[in-house]
Design a protein around this motif. Sequence first.
Motif, PDB file in Angstrom:
ATOM      1  N   ARG A 120       1.802  16.568  12.358  1.00  0.00           N
ATOM      2  CA  ARG A 120       1.851  17.715  13.508  1.00  0.00           C
ATOM      3  C   ARG A 120       3.565  17.979  13.708  1.00  0.00           C
ATOM      4  O   ARG A 120       3.963  19.180  13.726  1.00  0.00           O
ATOM      5  N   TRP A 121       4.286  17.033  13.446  1.00  0.00           N
ATOM      6  CA  TRP A 121       5.688  16.930  13.852  1.00  0.00           C
ATOM      7  C   TRP A 121       6.310  17.578  12.425  1.00  0.00           C
ATOM      8  O   TRP A 121       7.460  18.514  12.426  1.00  0.00           O
ATOM      9  N   LEU A 122       5.736  17.217  11.454  1.00  0.00           N
ATOM     10  CA  LEU A 122       6.311  17.576   9.946  1.00  0.00           C
ATOM     11  C   LEU A 122       6.061  19.358   9.888  1.00  0.00           C
ATOM     12  O   LEU A 122       7.055  19.918   9.379  1.00  0.00           O
ATOM     13  N   GLU A 123       5.082  19.801  10.583  1.00  0.00           N
ATOM     14  CA  GLU A 123       4.661  21.224  10.587  1.00  0.00           C
ATOM     15  C   GLU A 123       5.724  21.722  11.406  1.00  0.00           C
ATOM     16  O   GLU A 123       6.241  23.063  11.082  1.00  0.00           O
ATOM     17  N   LYS A 124       5.886  21.303  12.642  1.00  0.00           N
ATOM     18  CA  LYS A 124       7.028  21.960  13.681  1.00  0.00           C
ATOM     19  C   LYS A 124       8.413  21.934  13.105  1.00  0.00           C
ATOM     20  O   LYS A 124       8.889  22.908  13.187  1.00  0.00           O
ATOM     21  N   VAL A 125       8.703  21.205  12.080  1.00  0.00           N
ATOM     22  CA  VAL A 125      10.127  21.193  11.566  1.00  0.00           C
ATOM     23  C   VAL A 125      10.069  21.661  10.183  1.00  0.00           C
ATOM     24  O   VAL A 125      10.933  21.748   9.404  1.00  0.00           O
ATOM     25  N   GLY A 126       8.744  22.155   9.591  1.00  0.00           N
ATOM     26  CA  GLY A 126       8.825  23.009   8.513  1.00  0.00           C
ATOM     27  C   GLY A 126       8.617  22.210   7.073  1.00  0.00           C
ATOM     28  O   GLY A 126       9.135  22.666   5.992  1.00  0.00           O
ATOM     29  N   MET A 127       8.021  20.885   7.389  1.00  0.00           N
ATOM     30  CA  MET A 127       8.198  19.987   6.191  1.00  0.00           C
ATOM     31  C   MET A 127       6.616  19.516   6.166  1.00  0.00           C
ATOM     32  O   MET A 127       6.444  18.788   5.080  1.00  0.00           O
ATOM     33  N   LYS A 128       5.636  20.375   6.216  1.00  0.00           N
ATOM     34  CA  LYS A 128       4.308  19.940   6.169  1.00  0.00           C
ATOM     35  C   LYS A 128       3.940  19.744   4.749  1.00  0.00           C
ATOM     36  O   LYS A 128       2.842  18.985   4.373  1.00  0.00           O
ATOM     37  N   ASN A 129       4.476  20.488   3.886  1.00  0.00           N
ATOM     38  CA  ASN A 129       4.008  20.505   2.579  1.00  0.00           C
ATOM     39  C   ASN A 129       5.097  19.405   1.765  1.00  0.00           C
ATOM     40  O   ASN A 129       4.777  19.341   0.692  1.00  0.00           O
ATOM     41  N   PHE A 130       5.726  18.449   2.253  1.00  0.00           N
ATOM     42  CA  PHE A 130       6.429  17.586   1.671  1.00  0.00           C
ATOM     43  C   PHE A 130       6.368  16.156   2.283  1.00  0.00           C
ATOM     44  O   PHE A 130       7.050  15.333   1.977  1.00  0.00           O
ATOM     45  N   ALA A 131       4.961  15.945   2.948  1.00  0.00           N
ATOM     46  CA  ALA A 131       4.796  14.698   3.533  1.00  0.00           C
ATOM     47  C   ALA A 131       4.760  13.579   2.459  1.00  0.00           C
ATOM     48  O   ALA A 131       5.188  12.417   2.765  1.00  0.00           O
ATOM     49  N   ASP A 132       4.450  13.614   1.250  1.00  0.00           N
ATOM     50  CA  ASP A 132       4.311  12.797   0.052  1.00  0.00           C
ATOM     51  C   ASP A 132       5.560  12.467  -0.651  1.00  0.00           C
ATOM     52  O   ASP A 132       5.824  11.771  -1.468  1.00  0.00           O
ATOM     53  N   ARG A 133       6.687  13.171  -0.322  1.00  0.00           N
ATOM     54  CA  ARG A 133       7.916  13.169  -0.938  1.00  0.00           C
ATOM     55  C   ARG A 133       8.553  11.881  -0.446  1.00  0.00           C
ATOM     56  O   ARG A 133       8.271  11.523   0.523  1.00  0.00           O
ATOM     57  N   TYR A 134       9.670  11.760  -1.460  1.00  0.00           N
ATOM     58  CA  TYR A 134      10.539  10.556  -0.888  1.00  0.00           C
ATOM     59  C   TYR A 134      11.950  11.169  -0.802  1.00  0.00           C
ATOM     60  O   TYR A 134      12.307  12.271  -0.928  1.00  0.00           O
ATOM     61  N   PRO A 135      12.744  10.288  -0.094  1.00  0.00           N
ATOM     62  CA  PRO A 135      14.185  11.039   0.510  1.00  0.00           C
ATOM     63  C   PRO A 135      14.703  11.547  -0.568  1.00  0.00           C
ATOM     64  O   PRO A 135      15.564  12.545  -0.528  1.00  0.00           O
ATOM     65  N   HIS A 136      15.011  10.837  -1.685  1.00  0.00           N
ATOM     66  CA  HIS A 136      15.776  11.143  -2.862  1.00  0.00           C
ATOM     67  C   HIS A 136      15.278  12.513  -3.587  1.00  0.00           C
ATOM     68  O   HIS A 136      16.082  13.069  -4.463  1.00  0.00           O
ATOM     69  N   GLN A 137      13.917  12.810  -3.274  1.00  0.00           N
ATOM     70  CA  GLN A 137      13.551  14.239  -3.673  1.00  0.00           C
ATOM     71  C   GLN A 137      13.791  15.348  -2.757  1.00  0.00           C
ATOM     72  O   GLN A 137      13.308  16.444  -3.066  1.00  0.00           O
ATOM     73  N   LEU A 138      14.729  15.192  -1.607  1.00  0.00           N
ATOM     74  CA  LEU A 138      14.709  16.057  -0.664  1.00  0.00           C
ATOM     75  C   LEU A 138      16.229  16.726  -0.671  1.00  0.00           C
ATOM     76  O   LEU A 138      17.138  16.165  -0.986  1.00  0.00           O
TER      77      LEU A 138
END
Length: 279
Positions: free
Chosen positions: A128-146
């Motif tokens: 829910r929070w990832l969707e609020k901040v525009g990150m819902k499609n990146f839940a499985d990514r790791y920090p170095h991939q962002l």
Amino acid sequence: MTQPAQVEPSAYAVELSACTKEFSTPGGQSYVAVQDIDLKVEPGRFVSIVGPTGSGKSTILNMAAGLQTPTSGTVKSFGTAIDGVNRRASYMFQQDALLPWKSVIDNVSLGLIMAGVSKADAYSESRRWLEKVGMKNFADRYPHQLSGGMRKRTAVAQAWIVDPDILLMDEPFSALDVQTRQIMENELLQLWQESGKAVVFITHDLDEAIALSDEVLILGAGPGSTVVGSYEISIPRPRDLLDIRDDPQFVDLHREIWGRLKVEVSRTYASAREESEVA
């Protein structure tokens, strides 16, 4: 039997009273970072602190968070003296605190899981929070991939998901490019306006402080910094930070506050130059 009188809780989310913080230098000398600091932040209030380099801005935030204890003075949160970490606050550092070996959703879920929430429920709230901040499609990514902006969005979700009463933010957007920074500031304001939370925001950027805040405090040059100015920011909300810098009220406030701040910046620069010449 007579019941004891009920004590009304403080109206202040953060309350520093006559706080001084001294540190010992490697040479055994005492260094006074801040002196006689008074700071009162009401719930739902957005307060920014600006000041020259070395004026103790982060020290004030650390005392409010319970990460440092004042040498003298008192620190309270909602009327209760802070003893150890302030459990009613979340802290966003200048460098994000994402764990590199955990995915985005695991980083965002961490606070809830540590608080005893089941992994399934923590994941549900994280999505829910990832969707609020525009990150819902990146839940499985790791920090170095962002990207830098994506890491900050993740850090915002990480800080807000535990539903703190207070957000303590230490130059959270300083490493971002100007365009991404303004977008993140707008997103922060939108979240804050919906929440009613208190925010104490540290920044070197006077534009940012005025654009975001209800009040801007100026710290004087160190050592022994203290509050030398307080300015109410009466620009109406909601604010669009992409256009606010053209607002005549913004321009007038910037001129007034910078007129005081530049005195302290000049004092800091002059002091550093004198120390350099002596060395």
